[in-house]
Every structure is written in structure tokens, then in C-alpha cells.
Design a protein around this motif. Structure first.
Motif, mmCIF file in Angstrom:
data_model
loop_
_atom_site.group_PDB
_atom_site.id
_atom_site.type_symbol
_atom_site.label_atom_id
_atom_site.label_comp_id
_atom_site.label_asym_id
_atom_site.label_seq_id
_atom_site.Cartn_x
_atom_site.Cartn_y
_atom_site.Cartn_z
ATOM 1 N N PRO A 30 53.035 -85.228 16.435
ATOM 2 C CA PRO A 30 53.896 -86.392 16.177
ATOM 3 C C PRO A 30 55.333 -85.907 15.965
ATOM 4 O O PRO A 30 55.588 -84.702 15.872
ATOM 5 C CB PRO A 30 53.319 -86.969 14.879
ATOM 6 C CG PRO A 30 52.698 -85.796 14.201
ATOM 7 C CD PRO A 30 52.178 -84.911 15.301
ATOM 8 N N GLU A 31 56.259 -86.837 15.838
ATOM 9 C CA GLU A 31 57.642 -86.454 15.557
ATOM 10 C C GLU A 31 57.704 -85.882 14.137
ATOM 11 O O GLU A 31 57.291 -86.526 13.178
ATOM 12 C CB GLU A 31 58.574 -87.659 15.674
ATOM 13 C CG GLU A 31 60.019 -87.289 15.457
ATOM 14 C CD GLU A 31 60.962 -88.481 15.547
ATOM 15 O OE1 GLU A 31 62.171 -88.252 15.416
ATOM 16 O OE2 GLU A 31 60.496 -89.622 15.745
ATOM 17 N N LEU A 32 58.222 -84.662 14.036
ATOM 18 C CA LEU A 32 58.294 -83.974 12.751
ATOM 19 C C LEU A 32 59.741 -83.761 12.330
ATOM 20 O O LEU A 32 60.637 -83.714 13.158
ATOM 21 C CB LEU A 32 57.612 -82.602 12.838
ATOM 22 C CG LEU A 32 56.149 -82.572 13.254
ATOM 23 C CD1 LEU A 32 55.666 -81.136 13.390
ATOM 24 C CD2 LEU A 32 55.288 -83.323 12.256
ATOM 25 N N SER A 56 51.303 -92.245 7.237
ATOM 26 C CA SER A 56 50.481 -93.452 7.370
ATOM 27 C C SER A 56 49.418 -93.285 8.453
ATOM 28 O O SER A 56 48.417 -93.988 8.460
ATOM 29 C CB SER A 56 51.360 -94.665 7.675
ATOM 30 O OG SER A 56 52.075 -94.445 8.877
ATOM 31 N N ASN A 57 49.611 -92.303 9.350
ATOM 32 C CA ASN A 57 48.627 -92.010 10.395
ATOM 33 C C ASN A 57 47.571 -91.015 9.941
ATOM 34 O O ASN A 57 46.718 -90.618 10.726
ATOM 35 C CB ASN A 57 49.321 -91.436 11.634
ATOM 36 C CG ASN A 57 50.255 -92.412 12.270
ATOM 37 O OD1 ASN A 57 50.002 -93.618 12.269
ATOM 38 N ND2 ASN A 57 51.352 -91.935 12.810
ATOM 39 N N GLY A 58 47.664 -90.565 8.679
ATOM 40 C CA GLY A 58 46.686 -89.623 8.159
ATOM 41 C C GLY A 58 47.002 -88.167 8.462
ATOM 42 O O GLY A 58 46.183 -87.289 8.193
ATOM 43 N N GLN A 59 48.182 -87.882 9.023
ATOM 44 C CA GLN A 59 48.582 -86.511 9.319
ATOM 45 C C GLN A 59 49.078 -85.855 8.030
ATOM 46 O O GLN A 59 49.884 -86.436 7.312
ATOM 47 C CB GLN A 59 49.699 -86.491 10.367
ATOM 48 C CG GLN A 59 49.326 -87.136 11.683
ATOM 49 C CD GLN A 59 48.403 -86.261 12.510
ATOM 50 O OE1 GLN A 59 48.356 -85.056 12.362
ATOM 51 N NE2 GLN A 59 47.672 -86.893 13.407
ATOM 52 N N ALA A 82 57.028 -82.290 8.309
ATOM 53 C CA ALA A 82 56.077 -83.384 8.094
ATOM 54 C C ALA A 82 56.393 -84.501 9.081
ATOM 55 O O ALA A 82 57.493 -84.555 9.637
ATOM 56 C CB ALA A 82 56.172 -83.907 6.664
ATOM 57 N N GLU A 83 55.431 -85.406 9.265
ATOM 58 C CA GLU A 83 55.640 -86.512 10.195
ATOM 59 C C GLU A 83 56.746 -87.432 9.671
ATOM 60 O O GLU A 83 56.801 -87.760 8.482
ATOM 61 C CB GLU A 83 54.354 -87.307 10.390
ATOM 62 C CG GLU A 83 54.496 -88.351 11.471
ATOM 63 C CD GLU A 83 53.176 -88.999 11.861
ATOM 64 O OE1 GLU A 83 53.218 -89.868 12.749
ATOM 65 O OE2 GLU A 83 52.118 -88.654 11.304
ATOM 66 N N VAL A 84 57.623 -87.820 10.572
ATOM 67 C CA VAL A 84 58.730 -88.710 10.238
ATOM 68 C C VAL A 84 58.179 -90.060 9.806
ATOM 69 O O VAL A 84 57.218 -90.570 10.385
ATOM 70 C CB VAL A 84 59.681 -88.857 11.455
ATOM 71 C CG1 VAL A 84 60.700 -89.958 11.236
ATOM 72 C CG2 VAL A 84 60.379 -87.532 11.738
ATOM 73 N N GLY A 85 58.766 -90.630 8.759
ATOM 74 C CA GLY A 85 58.348 -91.925 8.235
ATOM 75 C C GLY A 85 57.883 -91.801 6.800
ATOM 76 O O GLY A 85 58.062 -90.775 6.139
ATOM 77 N N GLU A 86 57.262 -92.864 6.314
ATOM 78 C CA GLU A 86 56.784 -92.912 4.923
ATOM 79 C C GLU A 86 55.564 -92.005 4.754
ATOM 80 O O GLU A 86 54.642 -92.042 5.569
ATOM 81 C CB GLU A 86 56.426 -94.351 4.550
ATOM 82 C CG GLU A 86 56.254 -94.579 3.082
ATOM 83 C CD GLU A 86 57.567 -94.525 2.306
ATOM 84 O OE1 GLU A 86 57.501 -94.314 1.095
ATOM 85 O OE2 GLU A 86 58.647 -94.698 2.894
ATOM 86 N N ASN A 120 60.233 -90.889 2.197
ATOM 87 C CA ASN A 120 60.532 -91.192 3.588
ATOM 88 C C ASN A 120 61.086 -89.929 4.232
ATOM 89 O O ASN A 120 62.157 -89.457 3.856
ATOM 90 C CB ASN A 120 61.528 -92.345 3.690
ATOM 91 C CG ASN A 120 61.694 -92.829 5.104
ATOM 92 O OD1 ASN A 120 60.823 -92.613 5.943
ATOM 93 N ND2 ASN A 120 62.802 -93.465 5.386
ATOM 94 N N VAL A 121 60.347 -89.375 5.169
ATOM 95 C CA VAL A 121 60.748 -88.153 5.853
ATOM 96 C C VAL A 121 61.623 -88.506 7.046
ATOM 97 O O VAL A 121 61.272 -89.365 7.855
ATOM 98 C CB VAL A 121 59.513 -87.349 6.325
ATOM 99 C CG1 VAL A 121 59.904 -86.166 7.187
ATOM 100 C CG2 VAL A 121 58.684 -86.916 5.130
ATOM 101 N N SER A 122 62.793 -87.851 7.122
ATOM 102 C CA SER A 122 63.683 -88.038 8.268
ATOM 103 C C SER A 122 64.439 -86.748 8.520
ATOM 104 O O SER A 122 64.555 -85.901 7.619
ATOM 105 C CB SER A 122 64.669 -89.183 8.019
ATOM 106 O OG SER A 122 65.657 -88.790 7.092
ATOM 107 N N LYS A 123 64.954 -86.604 9.716
ATOM 108 C CA LYS A 123 65.729 -85.406 10.055
ATOM 109 C C LYS A 123 67.047 -85.366 9.305
ATOM 110 O O LYS A 123 67.650 -84.317 9.160
ATOM 111 C CB LYS A 123 65.942 -85.338 11.559
ATOM 112 C CG LYS A 123 64.635 -85.137 12.279
ATOM 113 C CD LYS A 123 64.780 -84.978 13.754
ATOM 114 C CE LYS A 123 63.376 -84.823 14.330
ATOM 115 N NZ LYS A 123 63.321 -84.300 15.632
#
Length: 135
Positions: A30-32, A56-59, A82-86, A120-123
Motif C-alpha cells: 500500500p502507499e507508505l 483501517s485495512n488491517g496492515q 506505515a500505511e498512509v491514513g488513519e 494520521n500517517v502522511s508523508k
């Protein structure tokens, strides 16, 4: 009839393609975004703690704090971040063996088994610090 030189060049080219394919990142990731930070408990660095971010996708991405409470998240297949998003965050003590009877993690459950932490993970924001309290 092929020349030995042409055959050698073709084998070299095929070898380079095979090696480069083995070292590239998997395309199913996924986008990390990178995530690093410091964890403190009651204003003191928290050493030897497991830090995990679950999307939220379980990653799940994970890391472990060093003596100064610093961590860096790792994903699967050697990828960092980590995966981007909450993401739901869990922080817990790393044990070297099974817990003793009546063991109680010094890190309160609200940060691990019953975690209320999210980020919230973001670049744009790679540093995620956590200031935990024991009460």
C-alpha cells in the motif's frame, strides 16, 4: 550461428534483469510514509517498548524503542513506514519470555490492549511522538 560474445552479453543482460527484479520493492504494497518518533512515559524515555500502527485495512507496521525511547516503523518485505491514513496505535512493553503470574504491564491498557491512540500517517508529518502517562 550465434557468436559466443553475443550469447555472453545476452546471459549478462538476463542476469541483471533477474537481480534487479529481486531487489525491487513488491508492487502489492500500500502507499507508505516514513514514521519515526519518541515515546515517553511520565516524561521519561520509554525503552524496550513495541510500537505498532494498524491501518483501517488491517496492515500493521511495527518498531521497537531504544534506550532513548526512539523508534522507526518497519513494514513487511523490508519496506519502511506505515500505511498512509488513519492508524490505530498500540504501545506495550517487550518481554523476553512469558509474563510472570500477576504480571502487570507498566504501560496502561489505554495505550495497548484497549488502545485509544490513533494517528494520521502522511508523508508531510513523519514524526509521531507519544507522551504517555502511567495514570
Amino acid at each position: 550461428m550465434r557468436s559466443p560474445r553475443l550469447a555472453s552479453l545476452l546471459m549478462t543482460f538476463v542476469g541483471i534483469l533477474a537481480v534487479s527484479g529481486c531487489t525491487s520493492a513488491p508492487s502489492d504494497l500500500p502507499e507508505l510514509a516514513p514514521v519515526t518518533g519518541t515515546v515517553t512515559l511520565d516524561s521519561k524515555p520509554l525503552a524496550n517498548a513495541s510500537v505498532s500502527f494498524e491501518s483501517s485495512n488491517g496492515q500493521v507496521a511495527f518498531g521497537q524503542t531504544d534506550a532513548e525511547g526512539h523508534y522507526e516503523l518497519n513494514f513487511r518485505d523490508g519496506a519502511k513506514g506505515a500505511e498512509v491514513g488513519e492508524n490505530k496505535v498500540r504501545i506495550e512493553t517487550v518481554l523476553e519470555g512469558p509474563p510472570a503470574p500477576n504480571y502487570r504491564d507498566p504501560i496502561p491498557a489505554k495505550y495497548n490492549s484497549k488502545s485509544t491512540l490513533t494517528r494520521n500517517v502522511s508523508k508531510d508529518n513523519p514524526v509521531q511522538d507519544f507522551e504517555l502517562t502511567s495514570k
